[in-house]
Motif scaffolding. Structure first.
Motif, PDB file in Angstrom:
ATOM      1  N   SER A   1       0.715  -1.295   0.118  1.00 54.16           N
ATOM      2  CA  SER A   1      -0.061   0.057   0.016  1.00 54.16           C
ATOM      3  C   SER A   1       0.893   1.198   0.271  1.00 54.16           C
ATOM      4  O   SER A   1       0.326   2.333  -0.816  1.00 54.16           O
ATOM      5  N   ALA A   2       2.210   1.340   0.861  1.00 55.19           N
ATOM      6  CA  ALA A   2       2.816   2.661   1.044  1.00 55.19           C
ATOM      7  C   ALA A   2       3.414   2.779  -0.355  1.00 55.19           C
ATOM      8  O   ALA A   2       3.726   3.695  -0.637  1.00 55.19           O
ATOM      9  N   ARG A   3       4.155   1.318  -0.921  1.00 51.30           N
ATOM     10  CA  ARG A   3       4.782   1.414  -2.216  1.00 51.30           C
ATOM     11  C   ARG A   3       4.096   1.986  -3.409  1.00 51.30           C
ATOM     12  O   ARG A   3       4.634   2.959  -4.278  1.00 51.30           O
TER      13      ARG A   3
ATOM     14  N   ALA B   1       3.007  -1.141   9.393  1.00 47.31           N
ATOM     15  CA  ALA B   1       3.814  -1.413   8.223  1.00 47.31           C
ATOM     16  C   ALA B   1       3.581  -0.349   7.262  1.00 47.31           C
ATOM     17  O   ALA B   1       4.638   0.245   6.660  1.00 47.31           O
ATOM     18  N   ARG B   2       2.608   0.112   6.969  1.00 47.33           N
ATOM     19  CA  ARG B   2       2.199   0.975   6.104  1.00 47.33           C
ATOM     20  C   ARG B   2       2.657   2.266   6.471  1.00 47.33           C
ATOM     21  O   ARG B   2       3.488   3.179   5.523  1.00 47.33           O
ATOM     22  N   ALA B   3       2.493   2.528   7.856  1.00 49.13           N
ATOM     23  CA  ALA B   3       3.199   3.910   8.280  1.00 49.13           C
ATOM     24  C   ALA B   3       4.735   4.161   8.251  1.00 49.13           C
ATOM     25  O   ALA B   3       5.114   4.970   7.797  1.00 49.13           O
ATOM     26  N   MET B   4       5.375   2.865   8.590  1.00 51.77           N
ATOM     27  CA  MET B   4       6.726   2.959   8.740  1.00 51.77           C
ATOM     28  C   MET B   4       7.438   2.886   7.222  1.00 51.77           C
ATOM     29  O   MET B   4       8.343   3.347   6.982  1.00 51.77           O
ATOM     30  N   ALA B   5       6.580   2.093   6.023  1.00 56.98           N
ATOM     31  CA  ALA B   5       7.029   2.202   4.875  1.00 56.98           C
ATOM     32  C   ALA B   5       6.997   3.720   4.342  1.00 56.98           C
ATOM     33  O   ALA B   5       7.761   3.755   3.571  1.00 56.98           O
ATOM     34  N   TYR B   6       6.097   4.326   4.700  1.00 60.05           N
ATOM     35  CA  TYR B   6       5.871   5.702   4.213  1.00 60.05           C
ATOM     36  C   TYR B   6       7.017   6.494   4.660  1.00 60.05           C
ATOM     37  O   TYR B   6       7.967   7.234   3.743  1.00 60.05           O
ATOM     38  N   ASP B   7       7.545   6.350   6.003  1.00 57.52           N
ATOM     39  CA  ASP B   7       8.542   6.908   6.681  1.00 57.52           C
ATOM     40  C   ASP B   7       9.966   6.803   5.792  1.00 57.52           C
ATOM     41  O   ASP B   7      10.771   7.560   5.562  1.00 57.52           O
ATOM     42  N   VAL B   8      10.233   5.449   5.785  1.00 61.64           N
ATOM     43  CA  VAL B   8      11.428   4.844   5.060  1.00 61.64           C
ATOM     44  C   VAL B   8      11.364   5.208   3.769  1.00 61.64           C
ATOM     45  O   VAL B   8      12.692   5.710   3.136  1.00 61.64           O
ATOM     46  N   SER B   9      10.384   5.328   2.956  1.00 58.77           N
ATOM     47  CA  SER B   9      10.311   5.439   1.456  1.00 58.77           C
ATOM     48  C   SER B   9      10.822   7.090   1.246  1.00 58.77           C
ATOM     49  O   SER B   9      11.236   7.454   0.201  1.00 58.77           O
ATOM     50  N   ALA B  10      10.583   7.935   2.245  1.00 62.45           N
ATOM     51  CA  ALA B  10      10.831   9.392   2.190  1.00 62.45           C
ATOM     52  C   ALA B  10      12.377   9.657   2.472  1.00 62.45           C
ATOM     53  O   ALA B  10      12.877  10.792   2.083  1.00 62.45           O
TER      54      ALA B  10
ATOM     55  N   VAL C   1      12.739  -3.026  -1.545  1.00 55.85           N
ATOM     56  CA  VAL C   1      11.760  -3.017  -0.505  1.00 55.85           C
ATOM     57  C   VAL C   1      12.432  -4.256   0.269  1.00 55.85           C
ATOM     58  O   VAL C   1      12.600  -4.270   1.532  1.00 55.85           O
ATOM     59  N   LEU C   2      13.221  -5.327  -0.360  1.00 55.03           N
ATOM     60  CA  LEU C   2      13.894  -6.373   0.279  1.00 55.03           C
ATOM     61  C   LEU C   2      14.972  -6.082   1.185  1.00 55.03           C
ATOM     62  O   LEU C   2      15.154  -6.361   2.017  1.00 55.03           O
ATOM     63  N   ARG C   3      15.885  -5.173   0.581  1.00 53.36           N
ATOM     64  CA  ARG C   3      17.063  -4.666   0.890  1.00 53.36           C
ATOM     65  C   ARG C   3      17.209  -3.651   1.761  1.00 53.36           C
ATOM     66  O   ARG C   3      17.921  -3.229   2.809  1.00 53.36           O
ATOM     67  N   HIS C   4      15.974  -2.605   1.720  1.00 53.68           N
ATOM     68  CA  HIS C   4      16.111  -1.284   2.563  1.00 53.68           C
ATOM     69  C   HIS C   4      14.973  -1.144   3.303  1.00 53.68           C
ATOM     70  O   HIS C   4      14.979  -0.662   4.564  1.00 53.68           O
ATOM     71  N   ILE C   5      13.772  -1.491   2.897  1.00 56.33           N
ATOM     72  CA  ILE C   5      12.512  -1.204   3.587  1.00 56.33           C
ATOM     73  C   ILE C   5      12.228  -2.102   4.594  1.00 56.33           C
ATOM     74  O   ILE C   5      12.004  -2.283   5.914  1.00 56.33           O
ATOM     75  N   LEU C   6      12.272  -3.639   4.237  1.00 58.94           N
ATOM     76  CA  LEU C   6      11.937  -4.627   5.206  1.00 58.94           C
ATOM     77  C   LEU C   6      12.783  -4.861   6.373  1.00 58.94           C
ATOM     78  O   LEU C   6      12.561  -4.960   7.534  1.00 58.94           O
ATOM     79  N   PRO C   7      14.084  -4.478   6.168  1.00 58.92           N
ATOM     80  CA  PRO C   7      14.983  -4.498   7.302  1.00 58.92           C
ATOM     81  C   PRO C   7      14.516  -3.312   8.376  1.00 58.92           C
ATOM     82  O   PRO C   7      14.930  -3.652   9.611  1.00 58.92           O
TER      83      PRO C   7
END
Length: 280
Positions: free
Chosen positions: A93-95, A150-159, A177-183
């Protein structure tokens, strides 16, 4: 050890002891859990029966250990399934954003508007009591806290800048997603999963108490509570033992989960993602 509060260490030790005893129950139970002895029904605690016997003369300790295998296993499986599904939905959803983000957000809001236990009760009643239906009902109703976090944190990391740098050098979305967001999500999601395990264990106990869990002659902690209720005054241990087991495990995992949340700086099931993250 120095950074871990004493109550967290005590909770971890108690939880490990309970899980070990339940895991070894096929080899350490003093009696067959379903074996009846009507001449010893509602016996008090003694050397022969450490926690007494129930209304059918079955050993309470043996049934407590066997019942823990079901209760802990179904709660653990439901936690894993809801965690994986919720995290996948939240990150996607965030991506993707756009209509997919809007669809998942509105679906999430619908599930959060419905009482989780009532919805699970309805689903189990429709599908019939038993192990698979109980697991499916808990999974369908329990993914929303993971998805929101997960959506809130993925938004934050993506920025963050390193995500843009990864795009510039040609990294694929899957690699990002696998290397940077999920960790970056691993610690907070583990804390969330630990807290949710206690809630799901209580839900399993409540549904089994209503007769929607395992069926006789098998036992679990919720069904033991229901069976012992009419005899609570004559044999208090038959109802105290499963009740204290549920309370102890739920309390221990909650204390551990709160400690993990503080260590990771994780918001637990945030009310809504930050507006800045949405607009990034």
């Amino acid at each position: 050890m120095r950074n871990r509060p004493v109550h967290v260490l005590v909770a971890a030790a108690i939880l490990a002891l309970i899980v070990l005893a339940v895991a070894l129950s096929p080899w350490i139970t003093p009696y067959p859990p379903a074996a009846q002895d009507l001449t010893a029904r509602l016996s008090p605690a003694s050397g022969a029966h450490w926690l007494g016997t129930d209304h059918l003369g079955r050993d309470t300790l043996s049934r407590l250990l066997e019942g823990g295998r079901f209760s802990l296993t179904i709660a653990a499986l439901a936690t894993v399934l809801t965690g994986v599904i919720g995290t996948a939905i939240g990150v996607a959803s965030a991506r993707r954003r756009g209509w997919l983000d809007e669809f998942f957000t509105r679906t999430n809001d619908v599930f959060l508007a419905l009482p989780e236990m009532v919805l699970a009760l309805f689903l189990v009643a429709m599908m019939g009591s038993g192990y698979p239906s109980l697991l499916l009902a808990l999974t369908v109703t329990g993914w929303t806290p993971f998805a929101r976090l997960a959506r809130a944190m993925a938004y934050d990391v993506s920025a963050r800048g390193f995500i843009e740098a990864a795009r510039v050098v040609g990294c694929t979305p899957r690699f990002i997603v696998l290397r940077h967001i999920l960790p970056h999500l691993a610690g907070p999601m583990l804390a969330q999963a630990t807290l949710r395990f206690g809630q799901l264990l209580i839900s399993v106990g409540a549904l089994s108490y209503l007769g929607l869990g395992v069926q006789p002659p098998q036992s679990d902690w919720g069904s033991m509570l229901a069976a012992a209720q009419p005899f609570a005054l004559r044999s208090p241990l038959t109802i105290l033992a499963p009740g204290l087991a549920i309370f102890a495990v739920a309390l221990c995992v909650t204390l551990i989960g709160q400690h993990l949340a503080r260590r990771t700086g994780s918001p637990v099931m945030p009310a809504a993602p930050a507006r800045e993250a949405q607009n990034a």
